[in-house]
Write an enzyme that holds these catalytic residues in place. Structure first.
Site, PDB file in Angstrom:
ATOM      1  CB  SER A   5       5.060   1.972  -1.393  1.00 18.01           C
ATOM      2  OG  SER A   5       4.560   3.266  -1.452  1.00 18.01           O
ATOM      3  CB  SER A   6       7.952   6.587  -2.433  1.00 19.58           C
ATOM      4  OG  SER A   6       8.718   6.868  -1.293  1.00 19.58           O
ATOM      5  CG  ASP A  49      11.932   4.488   3.972  1.00 16.19           C
ATOM      6  OD1 ASP A  49      12.294   4.240   5.132  1.00 16.19           O
ATOM      7  OD2 ASP A  49      10.817   4.949   3.692  1.00 16.19           O
ATOM      8  CB  ALA A  94       9.696  -0.540  -2.841  1.00 13.72           C
ATOM      9  N   PRO A 130       0.836  -1.201   0.000  1.00 16.12           N
ATOM     10  CG  PRO A 130      -0.053  -1.090   2.155  1.00 16.12           C
ATOM     11  CD  PRO A 130       0.731  -1.980   1.238  1.00 16.12           C
TER      12      PRO A 130
END
Ligand code: MEV
Length: 289
Positions: free
Chosen positions: A78-79, A123, A81, A71
């Protein structure tokens, strides 16, 4: 055509305190983002500023197709990844030969640019290399992998990392005598947790203490507290906010036999659970198609 994927991440310990030079522990997790890049002359415009910047910074042109099990805007990286998987696919498709270190560095620079100067190097590092990563002042080191059974609970409450970091900064400025010892305590919990990564009961207790300290920093949310309490009541060893807080996700460490039960109990409150465990690979090439 080249397809690469990258995992998500959770902070197990030390979010917010890492911003103040304390240690933190983050782990790459199974849900992945896959990105296919194909060399084309006149690609259709992309809607993601991260992907735009991947192409602009490498000076190549191509089309992109993304499939994500992660999500977005939930604190699961997520950004980062999407950015690392896109850079890896571009490097592969155009023969640029980027190493993993280069991909992590370039992805961090892109995140920083897109997010107006504020991005987490954690991240981009964790999604590139996978595994469990110890973040200390200015350096990152992989810890031995552990097969932790985690259930993530997404409150579906929108939150902003930048706002939560700013909230803590203001509190720190106004009440240093209160906030500094909280940061020290989070650092101490993280140090203790590193010593018991293979003892889930003790590790769960460390998560509970870390959660209380995050709440003291004002980064909790009623929806997060509800999920944390639900997970513990359903048999988790421990549970805490993960990432910036104020909404987004929490994470529960569970006995293997209890993870479905914990996830079901969390879903019954209206949240969206994800049963997951460690990803030790980081970015990887996938079959095209
Ligand atoms: C957000 O995922 C984690 C924070 O510690 C910010 C950061 O480390 O950049 C809140």
């Amino acid at each position: 055509m080249a397809t690469w994927s990258a995992p998500g991440k959770v902070f197990l310990f030390g979010e917010h305190a890492v911003v103040y030079g304390k240690p933190g522990v983050a782990m790459a997790i199974r849900p992945r983002v896959a990105v296919t890049v194909r060399r084309v002359k006149n690609p259709a415009p992309v809607r993601s500023p991260y992907i735009d910047e991947c192409f602009r910074s490498t000076g190549v042109q191509g089309s992109v197709y993304i499939r994500s099990q992660l999500p977005s805007s939930s604190g699961l990286g997520s950004s980062a990844a999407v950015t690392t998987a896109t850079l890896a696919a571009i490097s592969d498709e155009f023969g640029l030969g980027f190493t993993k270190d280069e991909i992590a560095e370039r992805a961090f620079a892109i995140e920083k640019k897109v997010q107006n100067g504020r991005a987490s190097p954690t991240d981009t590092y964790v999604t590139t290399f996978g595994g469990i990563v110890l973040i200390t002042k200015g350096s990152k080191r992989r810890l031995p992998p552990q097969s932790l059974h985690l259930v993530i609970g997404n409150t579906l409450v929108p939150h902003s990392t930048a706002k939560m970091v700013e909230h803590v900064a203001q509190m720190h400025q106004k009440h240093p005598a209160i906030v500094n010892p909280i940061m020290d305590s989070i650092g101490a919990v993280t140090t203790q947790a590193i010593k018991c990564m293979n003892k889930p009961q003790q590790l769960g207790h460390c998560m509970d203490v870390n959660n209380a300290l995050l709440e003291a920093l004002g980064v909790g949310h009623p929806a997060l507290s509800k999920l944390v309490l639900t997970a513990r009541a359903a048999g988790a060893f421990g549970a805490k906010v993960t990432g910036a807080g104020g909404g987004g996700c929490m994470v529960a460490l569970c006995p293997k036999h209890a993870k479905n039960w914990v996830a079901g109990a969390m879903d019954a409150t209206g949240a969206k659970s994800i049963i997951t465990t460690i990803d030790t690979t980081g970015i990887r090439k996938e079959k095209d198609g």
